[in-house]
Design an enzyme around this catalytic site. Structure first.
Site, PDB file in Angstrom:
ATOM      1  N   ASP A  79       4.727  23.122  35.410  1.00  0.00           N
ATOM      2  CA  ASP A  79       3.868  23.964  36.257  1.00  0.00           C
ATOM      3  C   ASP A  79       3.630  23.521  37.701  1.00  0.00           C
ATOM      4  O   ASP A  79       3.734  24.317  38.608  1.00  0.00           O
ATOM      5  CB  ASP A  79       2.491  24.093  35.604  1.00  0.00           C
ATOM      6  CG  ASP A  79       2.530  24.783  34.257  1.00  0.00           C
ATOM      7  OD1 ASP A  79       3.627  25.100  33.763  1.00  0.00           O
ATOM      8  OD2 ASP A  79       1.454  25.017  33.692  1.00  0.00           O
ATOM      9  N   GLU A 119      -1.241  15.315  25.558  1.00  0.00           N
ATOM     10  CA  GLU A 119      -0.316  16.290  26.136  1.00  0.00           C
ATOM     11  C   GLU A 119       0.715  15.574  27.029  1.00  0.00           C
ATOM     12  O   GLU A 119       1.891  15.885  27.000  1.00  0.00           O
ATOM     13  CB  GLU A 119      -1.129  17.312  26.957  1.00  0.00           C
ATOM     14  CG  GLU A 119      -0.330  18.450  27.540  1.00  0.00           C
ATOM     15  CD  GLU A 119      -1.216  19.414  28.338  1.00  0.00           C
ATOM     16  OE1 GLU A 119      -2.442  19.153  28.483  1.00  0.00           O
ATOM     17  OE2 GLU A 119      -0.683  20.435  28.818  1.00  0.00           O
TER      18      GLU A 119
HETATM   19  C1  DGY Z   1      -1.639  26.307  31.975  1.00  0.00           C
HETATM   20  O1  DGY Z   1      -2.602  27.053  31.820  1.00  0.00           O
HETATM   21  O2  DGY Z   1      -1.680  25.267  32.635  1.00  0.00           O
HETATM   22  C2  DGY Z   1      -0.380  26.638  31.301  1.00  0.00           C
HETATM   23  O3  DGY Z   1       0.526  25.621  31.396  1.00  0.00           O
HETATM   24  C3  DGY Z   1       0.208  27.904  31.808  1.00  0.00           C
HETATM   25  O4  DGY Z   1       1.303  28.157  31.008  1.00  0.00           O
END
Ligand code: DGY
Length: 437
Positions: free
Chosen positions: A168, A401
């Site tokens: 992201d 995560e």
């Molecule tokens: C988030 O909300 O950070 C997710 O990775 C979007 O997919």
């Protein structure tokens, strides 16, 4: 290790919601596309029924044009932003009438996940029958990609949003965001109420993320309009690697099923072109790794990330020298003695941030792909290091995560970040422990 594996199973069962899994509680309360795939691989080792349901539920949310969304909003939840009311998938005339979702996708894992499930299965006949009932949907999804997201007919599909990449907030996107000047939106972040803000993207980054979605929404998520207007349009080596790997998997599975000659021919044709373009357009001869290409501004993005090495997961790197080059760069820049493999962003670059999401931390799903690739090409020692590093960080810090790549931090501080009891960390750990690859 048995204890760790049992813990991993506990995490998966905890995040199972009767038909699908959440990536983790609170922070991600719905079904995410690439998470689902990795989760199914974990379940396949001890509960094939759940693995099958996980993928079937995801595919049930497929749109009529073959598109599979990145989030499927199965339930009401106010712990996540932006939710279904923001994304408004119903704007697209072919979106699912049954499920609300986003109007963007995520890496195409589903094909290779079905093949993994087959390989893991102890009842191959039953699993192949299940795959036979799903596989055409995945094929339809690949057709969607090549027909709608490859405007120059290069065999490389584009992503139109950083959330489609899965990585992201990687520094890869910084220059693209610098070309935009989105409004300052009024919104209430939810992620930073669950997780320390220093581990997440900034509010200003979120303005960019929302702005791209608003442009797509103004045009009812039309692929043609997005290709024409989105300020973010990127050919991503990780995304395309997974598509190529999934094409290969579909070829293998169609061969097991029998017939399907035309589909096999089409998949083979897509892959021939895709591999060629990966090695001409996305391979940087000077850096000796694969890089992203900014299709909107027509220029390569010469950053080295864990995605740069990911093509070894599929049969993309064609010469031994090319593979050796990738491994050398990985060890040289990412593999110092004080570092766990494999940071998500070049630790020798000033933009490296060891705590912030995709700007530096180690992610288990990338490690899993790199491990597979290194083994396939015979780099067994480096492969074992990636595997052992992965097991060690999870054992030391828990099922987080993402993780700090700096070994010293794991000795003294909290070194697992983002969501806790994270499903794909657990799922892929089970696979690394059980699968004798
Ligand atoms: C988030 O909300 O950070 C997710 O990775 C979007 O997919």
């Amino acid at each position: 290790m048995k204890k760790l594996e049992n813990e991993a199973k506990r995490v998966l069962l905890k995040n199972w919601k009767d038909g699908f899994s959440v990536p983790c509680a609170n922070l991600y309360p719905f079904q995410w596309k690439w998470d689902s795939g990795f989760i199914a691989i974990g379940f396949a080792h001890f509960d094939m029924d759940k693995a099958e349901k996980e993928i079937a539920t995801l595919l049930a949310a497929q749109w009529d044009n073959g598109f599979i969304p990145h989030i499927v909003f199965h339930t009401e939840s106010d712990t996540y932003f932006p939710g279904p009311d923001f994304h408004q998938s119903e704007l697209h005339p072919q979106s699912s009438k049954t499920y609300k979702s986003t109007g963007m996708t995520q890496p195409p894992v589903t094909g290779f996940v079905l093949e993994e499930m087959y390989n893991i299965s102890t009842n191959k006949t039953a699993t192949l029958a299940y795959i036979n009932s799903m596989i055409d949907k995945v094929y339809h999804n690949h057709t969607y990609f090549y027909e709608n997201r490859d405007p120059n007919n290069e065999g490389l599909v584009y992503i139109y949003h950083n959330w489609e990449s899965g990585t992201d907030n990687s520094p890869i996107w910084d220059d693209i965001f610098a070309t935009m000047n989105p409004p300052h939106y009024e919104f209430k972040r939810r992620d930073t109420t669950h997780v320390d803000a220093s581990e997440r993207p900034t509010n200003r980054e979120y303005d960019h993320y929302l702005h791209i979605i608003n442009i797509a929404k103004e045009h009812n998520y039309s692929d043609e309009k997005i290709a024409e207007l989105s300020p973010f349009l990127v050919q991503d080596p990780l995304f395309n690697t997974m598509l190529i790997k999934s094409n290969e998997a579909l070829i293998n599975l169609y061969k097991l099923i029998g017939g399907n000659v035309d589909k096999i021919a089409q998949l083979t044709q897509w892959n021939t072109k895709a591999v060629h373009s990966m090695n001409t357009k996305l391979y940087d001869k000077d850096l000796k790794v694969y890089v992203h290409y900014d299709l909107r501004n027509e220029k390569p993005i010469p950053f080295i990330t864990s995605s740069s090495f990911s093509p070894i997961f599929a049969n993309i790197a064609t010469t031994p020298e090319q593979v050796k080059g990738l491994v050398d760069v990985m060890l040289d820049k990412f593999g110092g003695e004080d570092m766990y493999l494999c940071a998500s962003f070049d630790p020798t670059n000033e933009l490296f941030n060891p705590k912030k999401y995709w700007r530096g931390p180690v992610w288990v799903n990338l490690n899993w792909m790199l491990y597979r690739g290194l083994r396939k090409y015979g780099y067994n020692e480096v492969a074992d290091r990636v595997k052992n590093d992965t097991l060690e960080i999870v054992e030391k810090s828990g099922f987080y995560e993402y993780f700090d790549a700096r070994k010293s931090v794991h000795l003294t501080d909290k070194a697992g970040y983002g969501g806790g009891d994270f499903s794909w960390t657990a799922a892929l750990l089970i696979d690394l422990l059980q699968n004798k690859i």
